[in-house]
Structures are given as structure tokens and as C-alpha cells.
Design an enzyme around this catalytic site. Structure first.
Site, PDB file in Angstrom:
ATOM      1  N   THR A  86     -17.790  41.355   4.385  1.00  0.00           N
ATOM      2  CA  THR A  86     -16.560  41.330   5.180  1.00  0.00           C
ATOM      3  C   THR A  86     -16.326  42.670   5.885  1.00  0.00           C
ATOM      4  OG1 THR A  86     -15.638  39.778   3.596  1.00  0.00           O
ATOM      5  CG2 THR A  86     -14.062  40.907   5.024  1.00  0.00           C
ATOM      6  N   SER A 111     -16.427  44.357  -0.618  1.00  0.00           N
ATOM      7  CA  SER A 111     -15.434  44.825   0.369  1.00  0.00           C
ATOM      8  C   SER A 111     -14.052  44.896  -0.264  1.00  0.00           C
ATOM      9  CB  SER A 111     -15.366  43.865   1.564  1.00  0.00           C
ATOM     10  OG  SER A 111     -16.606  43.775   2.197  1.00  0.00           O
ATOM     11  N   ASP A 119     -29.377  36.120   1.220  1.00  0.00           N
ATOM     12  CA  ASP A 119     -28.165  36.113   0.400  1.00  0.00           C
ATOM     13  C   ASP A 119     -27.674  34.661   0.219  1.00  0.00           C
ATOM     14  OD1 ASP A 119     -26.050  37.240  -0.994  1.00  0.00           O
ATOM     15  OD2 ASP A 119     -24.809  37.507   0.799  1.00  0.00           O
ATOM     16  N   HIS A 120     -27.402  34.282  -1.017  1.00  0.00           N
ATOM     17  CA  HIS A 120     -26.849  32.947  -1.328  1.00  0.00           C
ATOM     18  C   HIS A 120     -27.695  31.794  -0.822  1.00  0.00           C
ATOM     19  CE1 HIS A 120     -23.139  34.301  -3.173  1.00  0.00           C
ATOM     20  NE2 HIS A 120     -22.986  35.176  -2.193  1.00  0.00           N
ATOM     21  N   HIS A 125     -21.076  40.980  -6.392  1.00  0.00           N
ATOM     22  CA  HIS A 125     -20.760  40.431  -5.067  1.00  0.00           C
ATOM     23  C   HIS A 125     -19.311  40.768  -4.727  1.00  0.00           C
ATOM     24  CE1 HIS A 125     -24.162  37.532  -4.098  1.00  0.00           C
ATOM     25  NE2 HIS A 125     -24.554  38.150  -5.200  1.00  0.00           N
ATOM     26  N   GLY A 126     -18.942  40.587  -3.449  1.00  0.00           N
ATOM     27  CA  GLY A 126     -17.550  40.797  -3.046  1.00  0.00           C
ATOM     28  C   GLY A 126     -17.144  42.251  -3.080  1.00  0.00           C
ATOM     29  N   HIS A 155     -15.390  36.902  -2.734  1.00  0.00           N
ATOM     30  CA  HIS A 155     -15.812  37.183  -1.357  1.00  0.00           C
ATOM     31  C   HIS A 155     -14.612  37.160  -0.406  1.00  0.00           C
ATOM     32  CE1 HIS A 155     -19.537  35.480  -3.220  1.00  0.00           C
ATOM     33  NE2 HIS A 155     -20.104  36.451  -2.540  1.00  0.00           N
ATOM     34  N   GLY A 156     -14.557  38.135   0.511  1.00  0.00           N
ATOM     35  CA  GLY A 156     -13.503  38.149   1.534  1.00  0.00           C
ATOM     36  C   GLY A 156     -12.557  39.322   1.375  1.00  0.00           C
ATOM     37  N   ASN A 209     -22.769  44.164  -2.996  1.00  0.00           N
ATOM     38  CA  ASN A 209     -22.806  43.504  -1.689  1.00  0.00           C
ATOM     39  C   ASN A 209     -21.567  43.810  -0.851  1.00  0.00           C
ATOM     40  OD1 ASN A 209     -25.041  42.288  -2.781  1.00  0.00           O
ATOM     41  ND2 ASN A 209     -24.282  40.197  -2.621  1.00  0.00           N
TER      42      ASN A 209
HETATM   43  P1  13P Z   1     -17.654  40.620   0.793  1.00  0.00           P
HETATM   44  O1  13P Z   1     -17.710  39.885   2.110  1.00  0.00           O
HETATM   45  O2  13P Z   1     -16.388  40.325   0.047  1.00  0.00           O
HETATM   46  O3  13P Z   1     -17.943  42.058   0.937  1.00  0.00           O
HETATM   47  O4  13P Z   1     -18.815  39.992  -0.120  1.00  0.00           O
HETATM   48  C1  13P Z   1     -20.125  40.092   0.328  1.00  0.00           C
HETATM   49  C2  13P Z   1     -21.032  39.394  -0.602  1.00  0.00           C
HETATM   50  O5  13P Z   1     -20.864  39.408  -1.792  1.00  0.00           O
HETATM   51  C3  13P Z   1     -22.212  38.754  -0.006  1.00  0.00           C
HETATM   52  O6  13P Z   1     -22.896  37.973  -0.899  1.00  0.00           O
END
Ligand code: 13P
Length: 276
Positions: A227, A205, A81-82, A202-203, A174-175, A224
Site C-alpha cells: 500500500t 504499511s 506474492d500471494h 505481511h501488511g 493488508h491495506g 512486505n
Molecule cells: P500492505 O499493502 O498492507 O503493505 O501489505 C503488503 C503485503 O503484505 C503484500 O503481500
């Protein structure tokens, strides 16, 4: 069984669902996700942040992820990832990833394309799928969100790089969100209709369930979660009795909590029972 990112996302496109991609950090988070996937007969992506690949964590964690994927009766992709540099990508290849993300999204478009092309060529030669990103998905702590990905950018980027998956900016970060995000669903639909690659959100959560479902109907095929994997694990660790000192027993409830979290997302994303 270990499969490539393209293979697992092709299944999602065909079935009209999304594959959850869980960020994992240690053996217990991997065990929780795999147990969920096996129980729900669901394809899953197990991924790790590139920072783990820059430390001994990745060296020790990768064989665990691979062992879990190979033992599983459902399709599992092991994804970097990334990945930010060629160095991280090479480590990902060496560690056995079947999917690699190269994230050059903070660079200008032409440099992002150039870097992604280089990685895509390297990975294609050894049958590893590649995810790129256009429109930079930042964090919830950024002062403001970047410009959302446009159809034209997505077309230009995918035609030039031929990536198997594309992360787009449509309203997530993200977060832990301070307030629930609102996604640009029409934009997802337009990009899905215009490009011949799998779309990634992404992001994940904290994104409200209804937004997730609408994003999948519009064409998102990988979501994804990082968090909330951490919170599902750590909240349980903090609740577990200090009187338990055998580490494997101490970790049981936290591992189960990751499993329950993963099951909830497998169901939400429509991946439940998608691999009998
Ligand atoms: P979150 O931590 O916000 O769930 O995002 C995860 C993510 O996109 C990992 O690449």
C-alpha cells in the site's frame, strides 16, 4: 544479482535484520526500489501480486524486474506474492521468479498443506524457494481478524511442507490501518524458536516503527510493503505539474519518491549496508 528467497533470507537470519519486500506495479516502482537498494547497499525483494501474473502486466513487468535484479550489485529476489493457484505458480516459474508464495491459507490446514507440498516440490526441482502462509492475513476492511498462528500449527505446517519462508498472522492486515496495529511479539519469538524456517510479516504499511523493530528482534526476516509503495508513487504523481508532457520526465519525481520510501524501510529494517 538475482538470488533465491532462501539465499536472501539466510543473510537476514545471519545478520539479525529483515529484508524489505516491495510490491511493484510498473517500471518506475521497480526503478525506485532498485535505486534505493544500490545506494544503501541493501538486499531487497521485489515482488508482484499474483493478479498481475494473470494479466499482460506480469508478462511485461517480469522482464523489467529480472533486468533490474541481474544488473544490480546487491542481492535481489524476484518473488511472486500471494500465488493462489498452480496456474499462477507455473506462470511465476516461467516468468523467472526466484521465490514463489503459495497462499492457500483460507483452506483448512490439511488442504493448505497438500497444496503447499505440491508447489514446494515443483519449485524445489528448479531451485526456486517457496513461501507458505498459515493463519490467514486478511485486509483492514475485514469485519474481524482471524485466529493468530499458533506454534503447533507453524511446526506442523513447516515440518510437512519444508517451506523456506512462512507468513504468520500476528496482528497485521493488508491495506491502510484505521488505527495502528499491535503485534503479538511473544508469539513471533515462540514461533521463531520452534521452527526452522524464515518468518514473514505481511501488511507492513503503517505498522509503527517500534513494532517493526520488536518484530525483527523476535525473528521476522521478511516484511512486505504494498500500500505505501502505491501512495509514495501516486501522491507524487498527483503533485507533478501537468505542464510536463514527456512521460519519462513526468515520472522522475514519482520514481524518486518510491526510492525515498524504500530507503526509509531499508534503514528501519536494518538492511542498510548489509551487502558491501
Ligand atoms: P500492505 O499493502 O498492507 O503493505 O501489505 C503488503 C503485503 O503484505 C503484500 O503481500
Amino acid at each position: 544479482m538475482l538470488v533465491t528467497l532462501k539465499e536472501i533470507l539466510d543473510l537476514a537470519e545471519k545478520g539479525g535484520f529483515a529484508v524489505p519486500a516491495f510490491n511493484t506495479y510498473n517500471m518506475e516502482t521497480v526503478m525506485g526500489v532498485i535505486a534505493a537498494a544500490e545506494e544503501r547497499k541493501a538486499p531487497v525483494i521485489i515482488q508482484s501480486y499474483s493478479r498481475l501474473f494473470n494479466s499482460d502486466n506480469g508478462y511485461y513487468l517480469s522482464p523489467i524486474i529480472l533486468a533490474a535484479a541481474k544488473k544490480a550489485t546487491v542481492p535481489v529476489c524476484f518473488h511472486l506474492d500471494h500465488g493462489a493457484t498452480e496456474f499462477e505458480v507455473i506462470r511465476g516459474i516461467r516468468y523467472g521468479c526466484s521465490g514463489i508464495m503459495i497462499d492457500a491459507s483460507s483452506l483448512p490446514m490439511n488442504e493448505n498443506i497438500e497444496m503447499t507440498q505440491k508447489v514446494a516440490k515443483m519449485c524445489r526441482d528448479v531451485n526456486i524457494s517457496v513461501e507458505g502462509e498459515i493463519g490467514h492475513v486478511g485486509t483492514v476492511n475485514d469485519d474481524s481478524m482471524g485466529e493468530f498462528t499458533t506454534v503447533a500449527e507453524a511446526k506442523e505446517f513447516t515440518e510437512a511442507t519444508r517451506v523456506d519462508a512462512l507468513a504468520i498472522l500476528v496482528g497485521t492486515a493488508h491495506g491502510r490501518y484505521k488505527k495502528p496495529p499491535k503485534l503479538d511479539i511473544q508469539r513471533i519469538k515462540d514461533i521463531h524458536n520452534a521452527v526452522d524456517t524464515h518468518l514473514v510479516l505481511h501488511g507492513g504499511s503503517g505498522v509503527p516503527d517500534e513494532e517493526i523493530k520488536a518484530a525483527i528482534s523476535a525473528g521476522i526476516r521478511k516484511i512486505n510493503f504494498g500500500t505505501d509503495v502505491c501512495y509514495s508513487f501516486l501522491d507524487k504523481v498527483f503533485e507533478t505539474s501537468r505542464s510536463i508532457f514527456a512521460i519519462d520526465i513526468f515520472m522522475k519525481d514519482a520514481t524518486n519518491s518510491v526510492k525515498e520510501f524504500a530507503i526509509s524501510k531499508i534503514k528501519l529494517l536494518g538492511a542498510d549496508g548489509k551487502y558491501e
